[in-house]
Design a protein around this motif. Structure first.
Motif, PDB file in Angstrom:
ATOM      1  N   LEU A  16     -12.813  -5.639  13.278  1.00  0.00           N
ATOM      2  CA  LEU A  16     -13.513  -6.334  12.193  1.00  0.00           C
ATOM      3  C   LEU A  16     -13.238  -5.669  10.849  1.00  0.00           C
ATOM      4  O   LEU A  16     -13.118  -6.343   9.821  1.00  0.00           O
ATOM      5  CB  LEU A  16     -15.014  -6.381  12.473  1.00  0.00           C
ATOM      6  N   PHE A  17     -13.127  -4.333  10.850  1.00  0.00           N
ATOM      7  CA  PHE A  17     -12.776  -3.627   9.614  1.00  0.00           C
ATOM      8  C   PHE A  17     -11.396  -4.087   9.131  1.00  0.00           C
ATOM      9  O   PHE A  17     -11.185  -4.284   7.931  1.00  0.00           O
ATOM     10  CB  PHE A  17     -12.760  -2.113   9.828  1.00  0.00           C
ATOM     11  N   GLY A  18     -10.459  -4.267  10.058  1.00  0.00           N
ATOM     12  CA  GLY A  18      -9.129  -4.744   9.685  1.00  0.00           C
ATOM     13  C   GLY A  18      -9.173  -6.127   9.067  1.00  0.00           C
ATOM     14  O   GLY A  18      -8.479  -6.398   8.077  1.00  0.00           O
ATOM     15  N   ASP A  19     -10.004  -7.017   9.622  1.00  0.00           N
ATOM     16  CA  ASP A  19     -10.149  -8.360   9.053  1.00  0.00           C
ATOM     17  C   ASP A  19     -10.716  -8.297   7.631  1.00  0.00           C
ATOM     18  O   ASP A  19     -10.246  -8.996   6.729  1.00  0.00           O
ATOM     19  CB  ASP A  19     -11.070  -9.216   9.923  1.00  0.00           C
ATOM     20  N   ALA A  20     -11.732  -7.460   7.438  1.00  0.00           N
ATOM     21  CA  ALA A  20     -12.337  -7.331   6.105  1.00  0.00           C
ATOM     22  C   ALA A  20     -11.337  -6.717   5.120  1.00  0.00           C
ATOM     23  O   ALA A  20     -11.269  -7.133   3.958  1.00  0.00           O
ATOM     24  CB  ALA A  20     -13.608  -6.494   6.181  1.00  0.00           C
ATOM     25  N   ALA A  21     -10.543  -5.746   5.582  1.00  0.00           N
ATOM     26  CA  ALA A  21      -9.533  -5.141   4.716  1.00  0.00           C
ATOM     27  C   ALA A  21      -8.481  -6.163   4.307  1.00  0.00           C
ATOM     28  O   ALA A  21      -8.017  -6.159   3.159  1.00  0.00           O
ATOM     29  CB  ALA A  21      -8.874  -3.959   5.435  1.00  0.00           C
ATOM     30  N   THR A  22      -8.117  -7.056   5.218  1.00  0.00           N
ATOM     31  CA  THR A  22      -7.143  -8.102   4.893  1.00  0.00           C
ATOM     32  C   THR A  22      -7.671  -8.996   3.784  1.00  0.00           C
ATOM     33  O   THR A  22      -6.970  -9.274   2.802  1.00  0.00           O
ATOM     34  CB  THR A  22      -6.806  -8.933   6.146  1.00  0.00           C
ATOM     35  N   GLY A  62      -3.495 -10.386  -3.913  1.00  0.00           N
ATOM     36  CA  GLY A  62      -2.774 -11.594  -3.558  1.00  0.00           C
ATOM     37  C   GLY A  62      -1.828 -11.412  -2.387  1.00  0.00           C
ATOM     38  O   GLY A  62      -0.851 -12.143  -2.251  1.00  0.00           O
ATOM     39  N   ASP A  63      -2.107 -10.440  -1.531  1.00  0.00           N
ATOM     40  CA  ASP A  63      -1.265 -10.155  -0.374  1.00  0.00           C
ATOM     41  C   ASP A  63      -2.151  -9.600   0.733  1.00  0.00           C
ATOM     42  O   ASP A  63      -3.133  -8.910   0.456  1.00  0.00           O
ATOM     43  CB  ASP A  63      -0.191  -9.124  -0.747  1.00  0.00           C
ATOM     44  N   GLU A  64      -1.798  -9.876   1.999  1.00  0.00           N
ATOM     45  CA  GLU A  64      -2.603  -9.383   3.108  1.00  0.00           C
ATOM     46  C   GLU A  64      -2.567  -7.864   3.236  1.00  0.00           C
ATOM     47  O   GLU A  64      -3.465  -7.263   3.804  1.00  0.00           O
ATOM     48  CB  GLU A  64      -2.144 -10.014   4.426  1.00  0.00           C
ATOM     49  N   GLY A  65      -1.531  -7.222   2.732  1.00  0.00           N
ATOM     50  CA  GLY A  65      -1.425  -5.775   2.797  1.00  0.00           C
ATOM     51  C   GLY A  65      -1.218  -5.282   4.219  1.00  0.00           C
ATOM     52  O   GLY A  65      -1.128  -6.049   5.169  1.00  0.00           O
ATOM     53  N   LEU A  66      -1.138  -3.971   4.366  1.00  0.00           N
ATOM     54  CA  LEU A  66      -0.980  -3.321   5.662  1.00  0.00           C
ATOM     55  C   LEU A  66      -1.981  -2.181   5.761  1.00  0.00           C
ATOM     56  O   LEU A  66      -2.199  -1.447   4.795  1.00  0.00           O
ATOM     57  CB  LEU A  66       0.434  -2.759   5.824  1.00  0.00           C
ATOM     58  N   PHE A  67      -2.565  -2.013   6.921  1.00  0.00           N
ATOM     59  CA  PHE A  67      -3.508  -0.924   7.148  1.00  0.00           C
ATOM     60  C   PHE A  67      -2.704   0.325   7.488  1.00  0.00           C
ATOM     61  O   PHE A  67      -1.957   0.340   8.454  1.00  0.00           O
ATOM     62  CB  PHE A  67      -4.460  -1.275   8.298  1.00  0.00           C
ATOM     63  N   GLY A  72     -10.736   4.213   5.246  1.00  0.00           N
ATOM     64  CA  GLY A  72      -9.353   3.925   5.596  1.00  0.00           C
ATOM     65  C   GLY A  72      -8.496   3.701   4.361  1.00  0.00           C
ATOM     66  O   GLY A  72      -9.008   3.629   3.237  1.00  0.00           O
ATOM     67  N   THR A  73      -7.190   3.611   4.599  1.00  0.00           N
ATOM     68  CA  THR A  73      -6.236   3.370   3.523  1.00  0.00           C
ATOM     69  C   THR A  73      -5.423   2.131   3.847  1.00  0.00           C
ATOM     70  O   THR A  73      -4.917   1.988   4.962  1.00  0.00           O
ATOM     71  CB  THR A  73      -5.291   4.568   3.343  1.00  0.00           C
ATOM     72  N   VAL A  74      -5.314   1.240   2.875  1.00  0.00           N
ATOM     73  CA  VAL A  74      -4.450   0.074   2.984  1.00  0.00           C
ATOM     74  C   VAL A  74      -3.356   0.190   1.922  1.00  0.00           C
ATOM     75  O   VAL A  74      -3.533   0.850   0.894  1.00  0.00           O
ATOM     76  CB  VAL A  74      -5.229  -1.250   2.810  1.00  0.00           C
ATOM     77  N   VAL A  75      -2.228  -0.440   2.215  1.00  0.00           N
ATOM     78  CA  VAL A  75      -1.080  -0.411   1.296  1.00  0.00           C
ATOM     79  C   VAL A  75      -0.691  -1.854   1.014  1.00  0.00           C
ATOM     80  O   VAL A  75      -0.617  -2.679   1.916  1.00  0.00           O
ATOM     81  CB  VAL A  75       0.106   0.358   1.915  1.00  0.00           C
ATOM     82  N   VAL A  76      -0.425  -2.129  -0.251  1.00  0.00           N
ATOM     83  CA  VAL A  76       0.005  -3.457  -0.673  1.00  0.00           C
ATOM     84  C   VAL A  76       1.347  -3.338  -1.377  1.00  0.00           C
ATOM     85  O   VAL A  76       1.662  -2.291  -1.959  1.00  0.00           O
ATOM     86  CB  VAL A  76      -1.045  -4.132  -1.594  1.00  0.00           C
ATOM     87  N   PRO A  77       2.177  -4.428  -1.335  1.00  0.00           N
ATOM     88  CA  PRO A  77       3.499  -4.335  -1.980  1.00  0.00           C
ATOM     89  C   PRO A  77       3.418  -4.283  -3.493  1.00  0.00           C
ATOM     90  O   PRO A  77       2.416  -4.643  -4.092  1.00  0.00           O
ATOM     91  CB  PRO A  77       4.211  -5.605  -1.518  1.00  0.00           C
TER      92      PRO A  77
END
Length: 120
Positions: A29-35, A43-48, A115-120
């Motif tokens: 669920l955390f991954g869904d919220a991060a997306t 403006g991008d789904e990003g990567l966890f 957590g850390t997410v990365v976006v392009p």
């Protein structure tokens, strides 16, 4: 920026005795919220990229209603640090009847993480 997701935890997700749900359920669920957070901020789904901390405070059971919150706490050029919480807001009460449930006031903190997410 903060996003909030709520979800009923179906009995099909019970993994252990007592209708206990495994910890990975909250992390998904955390991954869904991060997306959603990445879509809204970049403006991008990003990567966890990964978790810095994960703490399990209380169990999540099938029949619970959970509320997951994701909040950006630091923004780099491509990375975002995100704080997550999962609270149980409602809980089944099978001792009162097969469909009995109650609103928890205050909600019960079940899981917290950073957590850390990365976006392009």
């Amino acid at each position: 920026m903060t996003v909030v997701h709520r979800r009923y935890v179906p009995y099909a997700h019970a993994h252990y005795g007592g209708n206990l749900v495994d910890g990975a359920y909250s992390l998904a669920l955390f991954g869904d919220a991060a997306t959603e957070l990445c879509i809204r901020t970049d403006g991008d789904e990003g990567l966890f990229a990964g978790y810095g901390t994960v703490t399990f405070h209380a169990p999540v059971h099938a029949g619970d209603v959970v509320e997951v919150t994701a909040t950006v706490t630091r923004q780099g050029n491509r990375s975002r640090t995100v704080d997550f919480t999962c609270h149980v807001t409602c809980r089944a009460e099978p001792g009162r009847g097969p469909s009995a449930a109650a609103v928890l006031d205050p909600p019960l903190l079940a899981v917290s993480a950073t957590g850390t997410v990365v976006v392009p």
